[in-house]
Design an enzyme around this catalytic site. Structure first.
Site: not given
Ligand code: COA
Length: 329
Positions: A112, A248, A278
Site C-alpha cells: 500500500c 492511504h 482499500n
Molecule cells: N464482519 C463482522 N465481524 C467481524 C468482521 C467482519 N468483516 N471482521 C472481524 N469481525 C469480528 C471479529 O471476529 C471480532 O469478534 P469478537 O470480538 O467476537 O472476537 C470483532 O469483530 C472485532 O474484530 P477485530 O479484528 O478486533 O476488528 P477491528 O476493529 O480491528 O477491525 C479491521 C478489523 C481489519 C477492519 C481493522 O483491524 C483494520 O482496518 N485494520 C487495518 C487494515 C489495514 O490498514 N490494512 C491495510 C494496510 S495496508
C-alpha cells in the site's frame, strides 16, 4: 540546479462491478452495519474473472496521459503487489499496450506504500536526468488473492488503479513535489503476507492474502503520523497550513486517528474508501483524482500524502496541487 518533479496529469479507473456491503453479507458472516462502523466502507469495485491488474493499469494510465495533454512518457513505473504473473513484470506489457515503445518499465512492490515509493523513485530519476516524463501507476487487484470466506480481508479490499504523469520542472511551480520520507521494518513482514507461492515456499498451498488487522492498524497510525509530520515540517508548513490530507485509504478510523494526531481538521481529509475500499497501491492516486474531481482539492492547495503497507513499508510526501483536470472513470 537539479530539476524538480512536477505532477502534470492524473487519471483513475475502477472496474465496473460493484460489490456492496449488503451483497458481501449474503455469503460472509458480516453485515453492512459492522463494515460501515468499523471501516467506513460502503462498497468496493471488483474485477471480473479474466480482468487483471495490467488491465486496470492501462485504463488509468490512458486517462492520466490524456489529462497531461497526450504527450508520451519516457519511463513507466507500475506500483503493484498483484502483478499479472510472478514473472515477467507487468509494467513492460502495460507500456507496450499504451504504445510507449522501448521505454524502461518496471514493477515496484511496496504494497500500500507503492505509490509513494514510486513518487520518490520517479523524482530521483527526473533529478538525475535519467527521465524527463514519468508515468507512475498504482494498480492492484487484491480481490484475486483473497480467501473466498475471509471476512477480515473481503470486507476491506477493493480493486482499482490510479496514475499520474510527472515531468521535470521548477520547484516553485504548482504541482511540484516537496520532501518525501520513506521507511520499512521487515520484522513486521508477517502482519500482511501471502505465505506461499514465492521462492521460499514455491509449492506451498497457502496462497491467500492474510492480514493481522489489529496490529496493522496500530503500526499504520504510528508510522503515518510520524512520516507525515516529518515531511510537513521539512516543507515548512504549520499543521493548519495543510489544505488537504490524502492518506492511504485503509480504514476511516485510521484516517481519523492520524488526522487528529496531525491536528488536521476532518473536512481537510480526502475520503474515497467509502466507495472503493482499500485499493492498495491505487488508493492515493484514486483519492487524489476523486478529491480533485469533487473540488475538495483545488489548484494551489498544500497537499500532504501518507501511506502504510505490507513489508512493513510506509512513507509521506508533500505536493502543491496543480491546475489539472483529472480523468476519472
Ligand atoms: N464482519 C463482522 N465481524 C467481524 C468482521 C467482519 N468483516 N471482521 C472481524 N469481525 C469480528 C471479529 O471476529 C471480532 O469478534 P469478537 O470480538 O467476537 O472476537 C470483532 O469483530 C472485532 O474484530 P477485530 O479484528 O478486533 O476488528 P477491528 O476493529 O480491528 O477491525 C479491521 C478489523 C481489519 C477492519 C481493522 O483491524 C483494520 O482496518 N485494520 C487495518 C487494515 C489495514 O490498514 N490494512 C491495510 C494496510 S495496508
Amino acid at each position: 540546479m537539479k530539476p524538480a518533479t512536477v505532477l502534470c496529469g492524473i487519471g483513475a479507473w475502477l472496474p465496473p462491478r460493484v460489490v456492496t456491503n449488503e451483497a458481501l453479507s449474503t455469503y460472509l458472516d458480516t453485515s453492512d452495519e459492522w463494515i460501515r462502523t468499523r471501516t467506513g466502507i460502503r462498497e468496493r469495485h471488483i474485477v471480473d474473472r479474466g480482468m487483471s491488474t495490467g488491465d486496470l493499469a492501462v485504463e488509468a494510465a490512458r486517462r492520466a496521459l490524456k489529462s497531461a495533454g497526450g504527450e508520451a512518457a519516457d519511463l513507466v513505473i507500475l506500483a503493484t503487489s498483484t502483478p499479472d504473473h510472478p514473472c515477467p513484470a507487468t509494467a513492460p506489457d502495460v507500456a507496450h499496450r499504451l504504445g510507449l515503445v522501448d521505454v524502461p518499465a518496471w514493477d515496484l512492490a511496496a504494497v500500500c506504500s507503492g505509490f509513494l515509493y514510486g513518487l520518490s523513485a520517479a523524482a530521483g530519476l527526473i533529478a538525475n536526468g535519467a527521465a524527463g516524463r514519468v508515468l507512475l501507476i498504482g494498480a492492484d487487484a487484491f480481490s484475486t488473492l483473497l480467501a473466498p470466506n475471509d471476512r477480515n480481508t473481503r470486507a476491506v479490499f477493493g480493486d482499482g488503479a490510479g496514475a499520474v504523469v510527472l515531468r521535470a520542472g521548477d520547484p516553485d511551480e504548482p504541482g511540484a513535489l516537496g520532501p518525501v520520507s520513506l521507511g520499512s521494518d521487515g520484522s513486521l513482514r508477517e502482519l500482511i503476507t501471502i505465505p506461499d507461492g514465492g521462492s521460499r515456499h514455491p509449492a506451498g498451498a497457502d496462497r491467500y492474502f492474510t492480514m493481522q488487522g489489529k496490529s496493522v492498524f496500530r503500526h499504520a497510525v504510528e508510522r503515518m503520523t510520524e512520516s507525515a509530520s516529518e515531511v510537513r515540517r521539512m516543507a515548512g508548513w504549520a499543521p493548519d497550513e495543510v489544505d488537504c490530507f490524502v492518506a492511504h485509504q485503509a480504514n476511516q478510523r485510521i484516517l481519523q486517528a492520524v488526522s487528529e494526531r496531525l491536528r488536521i481538521p476532518a473536512d481537510r481529509c480526502a475520503i474515497h474508501l467509502d466507495r472503493a475500499g482499500n485499493t492498495a497501491a491505487a488508493s492515493i492516486p484514486l483519492a487524489l483524482a476523486d478529491a480533485s474531481a469533487s473540488g475538495q482539492l483545488q489548484p494551489g492547495h498544500r497537499t500532504l500524502l501518507a501511506a502504510f503497507g505490507g513489508g512493513a513499508t510506509w512513507g509521506a510526501a508533500t505536493l502543491v496541487w496543480p491546475d489539472v483536470t483529472p480523468h476519472f472513470v
